[in-house]
Motif scaffolding. Structure first.
Motif, PDB file in Angstrom:
ATOM      1  N   TRP A 139      42.545  34.158  38.547  1.00 59.16           N
ATOM      2  CA  TRP A 139      42.692  33.067  39.624  1.00 59.16           C
ATOM      3  C   TRP A 139      43.896  32.305  39.640  1.00 59.16           C
ATOM      4  N   LEU A 140      44.475  31.956  38.726  1.00 62.60           N
ATOM      5  CA  LEU A 140      45.571  31.238  38.512  1.00 62.60           C
ATOM      6  C   LEU A 140      46.926  32.132  38.840  1.00 62.60           C
ATOM      7  N   ASP A 149      46.915  34.961  40.480  1.00 56.57           N
ATOM      8  CA  ASP A 149      46.779  35.111  41.959  1.00 56.57           C
ATOM      9  C   ASP A 149      47.340  34.101  42.723  1.00 56.57           C
ATOM     10  N   ASN A 150      46.805  32.649  42.517  1.00 55.85           N
ATOM     11  CA  ASN A 150      47.570  31.936  43.444  1.00 55.85           C
ATOM     12  C   ASN A 150      48.954  31.647  43.192  1.00 55.85           C
ATOM     13  N   THR A 204      50.581  34.493  45.265  1.00 51.76           N
ATOM     14  CA  THR A 204      50.642  33.884  46.757  1.00 51.76           C
ATOM     15  C   THR A 204      51.600  32.762  47.042  1.00 51.76           C
ATOM     16  N   LEU A 205      51.622  31.891  46.307  1.00 50.30           N
ATOM     17  CA  LEU A 205      52.581  30.767  46.466  1.00 50.30           C
ATOM     18  C   LEU A 205      54.015  31.110  46.338  1.00 50.30           C
ATOM     19  N   ARG A 252      49.415  42.479  42.224  1.00 47.45           N
ATOM     20  CA  ARG A 252      48.078  41.497  42.137  1.00 47.45           C
ATOM     21  C   ARG A 252      47.182  42.482  41.922  1.00 47.45           C
TER      22      ARG A 252
END
Length: 95
Positions: A6-7, A9-10, A13-14, A84
């Motif tokens: 999750w980290l 992936d975020n 995305t950022l 990803r």
């Protein structure tokens, strides 16, 4: 392990959003919509340049000169999406 995915992936995305913001700001500067002599615009531009340029520079070295068109952000976004998706496929096969 899911929280680590999750980290990552975020963060990816950022970083994609930062790449898009950098490209849009460069267009706005090129078309004189925003003035780089404005301190706020200058600081934002400097931040985006320092964050995105280390990842874009190796791609720009490999790409041929396409005139005034810089497709290195597009290539980097595609690579980040590929990484990803690969990360999620590897995790799914391990689980």
């Amino acid at each position: 392990m899911r929280s680590l995915l999750w980290l990552i992936d975020n963060v990816i995305t950022l970083y994609v959003y930062l790449l898009i913001a950098s490209a849009v700001l460069s267009w706005l500067v090129a078309f004189n919509v925003v003035n780089v002599r404005n301190p706020v615009v200058s600081q934002i531009g400097e931040f985006l340049y320092r964050v995105t340029e280390p990842a874009l520079r190796p791609i720009r070295r490999v790409l041929p000169n396409l005139g005034g068109i810089d497709i290195s952000p597009i290539i980097l976004v595609l690579l980040l999406f590929f990484l990803r998706n690969l990360m999620f496929e590897v995790f799914a096969s391990l689980a």
